[in-house]
Design a protein around this motif. Structure first.
Motif, PDB file in Angstrom:
ATOM      1  N   ARG A  32     -27.438  87.978   8.501  1.00 19.75           N
ATOM      2  CA  ARG A  32     -26.092  88.237   7.984  1.00 19.75           C
ATOM      3  C   ARG A  32     -25.071  87.621   8.947  1.00 19.75           C
ATOM      4  NH1 ARG A  32     -25.364  94.370   7.128  1.00 19.75           N
ATOM      5  NH2 ARG A  32     -25.340  94.107   9.354  1.00 19.75           N
ATOM      6  N   THR A  46     -27.805  91.383  18.535  1.00 18.20           N
ATOM      7  CA  THR A  46     -28.727  92.495  18.313  1.00 18.20           C
ATOM      8  C   THR A  46     -29.535  92.303  17.028  1.00 18.20           C
ATOM      9  OG1 THR A  46     -26.936  93.753  17.274  1.00 18.20           O
ATOM     10  CG2 THR A  46     -27.381  94.191  19.594  1.00 18.20           C
ATOM     11  N   GLU A  47     -28.909  91.747  15.990  1.00 19.76           N
ATOM     12  CA  GLU A  47     -29.624  91.520  14.732  1.00 19.76           C
ATOM     13  C   GLU A  47     -30.656  90.400  14.880  1.00 19.76           C
ATOM     14  OE1 GLU A  47     -26.785  90.976  11.574  1.00 19.76           O
ATOM     15  OE2 GLU A  47     -26.145  93.068  11.676  1.00 19.76           O
ATOM     16  N   TRP A  51     -34.740  90.809  14.541  1.00 21.01           N
ATOM     17  CA  TRP A  51     -35.546  89.950  13.671  1.00 21.01           C
ATOM     18  C   TRP A  51     -36.725  89.368  14.451  1.00 21.01           C
ATOM     19  CZ3 TRP A  51     -36.982  84.823  13.573  1.00 21.01           C
ATOM     20  CH2 TRP A  51     -37.559  84.367  12.375  1.00 21.01           C
TER      21      TRP A  51
END
Length: 67
Positions: A32, A46-47, A51
Motif C-alpha cells: 500500500r 514497517t509494512e 511483508w
C-alpha cells in the motif's frame, strides 16, 4: 516508535523485487503506497518489513511440510 517512509529504490533493494513486480503487488493489494506528492509515493518501512518476514515464515512452513 517512528516509522520511516521508503522510496521505491529502497523497496527494490530491500525486497529484491523489480519495479514491475512492486507495482503488480500494489495492484493486488499486497503493498500500500503512501502518497507523498502529485507524482511521488513511498512505502511504510514497517509494512515492507512485515511483508519480508511473512515470506520467511511461508518459506519455513513450506520446507517443514516438504513442499
Amino acid at each position: 516508535m517512528s516509522t520511516s517512509i521508503l522510496r521505491l529504490p529502497a523497496v527494490i533493494a530491500r525486497t529484491g523485487l523489480r519495479r514491475s513486480s512492486i507495482y503488480l503487488r500494489i495492484k493486488q493489494g499486497d503493498f500500500r503506497p503512501v502518497k507523498l506528492g502529485p507524482r511521488a509515493i513511498g512505502f511504510l518501512e514497517t509494512e515492507i518489513d512485515a511483508w519480508i518476514e511473512e515470506r520467511g515464515r511461508a518459506r519455513t512452513k513450506n520446507s517443514v511440510s516438504g513442499c
